[in-house]
Design a protein around this motif. Structure first.
Motif, PDB file in Angstrom:
ATOM      1  N   THR A 185       0.857  -1.190   0.000  1.00  0.00           N
ATOM      2  CA  THR A 185       0.000   0.000   0.000  1.00  0.00           C
ATOM      3  C   THR A 185       0.894   1.241   0.000  1.00  0.00           C
ATOM      4  O   THR A 185       1.911   1.268   0.703  1.00  0.00           O
ATOM      5  CB  THR A 185      -0.905   0.007   1.262  1.00  0.00           C
ATOM      6  N   GLU A 186       0.482   2.264  -0.785  1.00  0.00           N
ATOM      7  CA  GLU A 186       1.289   3.489  -0.905  1.00  0.00           C
ATOM      8  C   GLU A 186       1.161   4.336   0.361  1.00  0.00           C
ATOM      9  O   GLU A 186       0.217   5.121   0.500  1.00  0.00           O
ATOM     10  CB  GLU A 186       0.796   4.322  -2.095  1.00  0.00           C
ATOM     11  N   THR A 187       2.084   4.143   1.296  1.00  0.00           N
ATOM     12  CA  THR A 187       2.122   4.939   2.534  1.00  0.00           C
ATOM     13  C   THR A 187       3.589   5.143   2.886  1.00  0.00           C
ATOM     14  O   THR A 187       4.477   4.716   2.142  1.00  0.00           O
ATOM     15  CB  THR A 187       1.447   4.175   3.703  1.00  0.00           C
ATOM     16  N   GLY A 196       9.856  -0.639   0.056  1.00  0.00           N
ATOM     17  CA  GLY A 196       9.528   0.188  -1.104  1.00  0.00           C
ATOM     18  C   GLY A 196      10.487  -0.008  -2.265  1.00  0.00           C
ATOM     19  O   GLY A 196      10.127   0.221  -3.421  1.00  0.00           O
ATOM     20  N   SER A 202       6.478  -2.176  -5.070  1.00  0.00           N
ATOM     21  CA  SER A 202       6.062  -0.894  -5.669  1.00  0.00           C
ATOM     22  C   SER A 202       5.104  -1.073  -6.843  1.00  0.00           C
ATOM     23  O   SER A 202       4.216  -0.248  -7.043  1.00  0.00           O
ATOM     24  CB  SER A 202       7.288  -0.088  -6.084  1.00  0.00           C
ATOM     25  N   ALA A 205       1.338  -1.826  -5.423  1.00  0.00           N
ATOM     26  CA  ALA A 205       0.765  -1.051  -4.314  1.00  0.00           C
ATOM     27  C   ALA A 205      -0.603  -0.440  -4.626  1.00  0.00           C
ATOM     28  O   ALA A 205      -0.818   0.137  -5.690  1.00  0.00           O
ATOM     29  CB  ALA A 205       1.749   0.028  -3.890  1.00  0.00           C
ATOM     30  N   SER A 207      -3.780   2.246  -3.163  1.00  0.00           N
ATOM     31  CA  SER A 207      -3.766   3.506  -2.418  1.00  0.00           C
ATOM     32  C   SER A 207      -4.264   3.252  -0.987  1.00  0.00           C
ATOM     33  O   SER A 207      -5.058   2.334  -0.744  1.00  0.00           O
ATOM     34  CB  SER A 207      -4.657   4.544  -3.098  1.00  0.00           C
TER      35      SER A 207
END
Ligand code: NAP
Length: 259
Positions: A185-187, A196, A202, A205, A207
């Protein structure tokens, strides 16, 4: 009286989005993390947009005294928590023998011990009032061992097992118990953990907003385990058919354990 939801790790990522969703749903929220500035800014925007009360409680959940101090602050403010969202957590990519002893111990304190202690402290009043419940944030990492990230994977296996056990214990009480298991997940998690830089992370991922929405909806529906995204669901399902001796070798390769 509107319910109150406490979210740990509300200062960023999935926790921040979950806090906004509970507030949009009409809950008062209690926002917990170390980054006071981010929490204060989020509390202001929630109060302006959602017209609910947002309380900031700063805590370092790796501190063994943090949960008792947090509960004292809740008592002093006469805040009764209905929904507990145990979201705070972090990981670290690297060999167990090389990663810092303190970082890995802190990981267990945040991902496992604080989650367990806070649930134990807040559960009796939920049971007394017969409403609310617990949403724990696990990970798809719970379903196999994770060489080069062994402590993190093991911590998430604990979260899944604990949540499922608790769910059965609370059957018939009216309380909801759900485990949200995100995949990549993009965090801030990707950069902070080192995950990452892995291509497998990557390119897959989702949102944070999508993941939080799945978790929020699944918790409202009292689902047992919520895995956002069909690719993640497929991965977890297929993992169940493959011997653990093989899945751990695949993860080892993906996470560079053989380099
Ligand atoms: N992102 C992913 O790919 C992914 C995948 C599977 C599961 N998850 C899980 O999702 C949850 C949320 O992570 P995220 O992806 O949203 O990452 P994130 O953006 O890095 O957020 C992590 C949150 O945890 C808080 N936190 C970390 N250490 C803490 C401590 N010692 N005391 C108090 N709060 C602490 C952070 O707040 P402060 O730094 O302000 O304290 C932050 O609010 C975690 O449990 C993580 O394991 C993430």
């Amino acid at each position: 009286m509107m319910p109150t939801t406490l979210i740990t790790g509300a200062s960023s990522g999935i926790g921040r989005d979950l806090a906004q969703l509970f507030a949009k749903g009409g809950d008062d929220v209690v926002l917990v993390a170390r980054s006071e500035d981010k929490l204060v800014e989020l509390a202001r925007s929630i109060e302006d947009e959602c017209h609910v009360s947002a309380t900031v409680l700063v805590a370092d959940l790796s501190d063994p005294n943090a949960i008792d101090q947090l509960c004292n602050q809740l008592n002093e403010r006469n805040i009764h928590v209905d929904n507990l969202v145990n979201n705070a957590g972090f990981g670290a990519l690297g060999k167990f023998s090389e990663l810092s002893v303190d970082r890995q111990t802190d990981m267990l304190m945040v991902n496992v011990v604080a989650l367990t202690r806070l649930t134990r402290r807040l559960l009796p009043s939920m049971l007394e009032r017969g409403r609310g419940g617990v949403l724990n944030i696990g990970s798809i990492a719970a379903h196999q061992a994770g060489p080069n990230m062994s402590v993190y994977y093991a911590s998430k296996a604990y979260v899944l097992s604990f949540t499922e056990g608790l769910r059965e214990e609370l059957h018939g009480t009216g309380l909801h118990v759900t485990c949200l298991e995100p995949g990549p997940t993009e965090t801030g998690f990707g950069e902070d953990s080192g995950m990452g830089r892995l291509k497998s992370f990557s390119t897959q991922a989702m949102s944070a907003a999508q993941v939080a929405q799945s978790g929020y909806d699944g918790y409202q529906a009292n689902e047992d385990v919520v895995i956002p995204g069909w690719k993640n669901r497929l991965l977890v399902t297929s993992t169940g058919f493959i011997p653990r001796g093989i899945t751990r070798k695949v993860v080892a390769k993906m996470q560079g354990a053989y380099e």
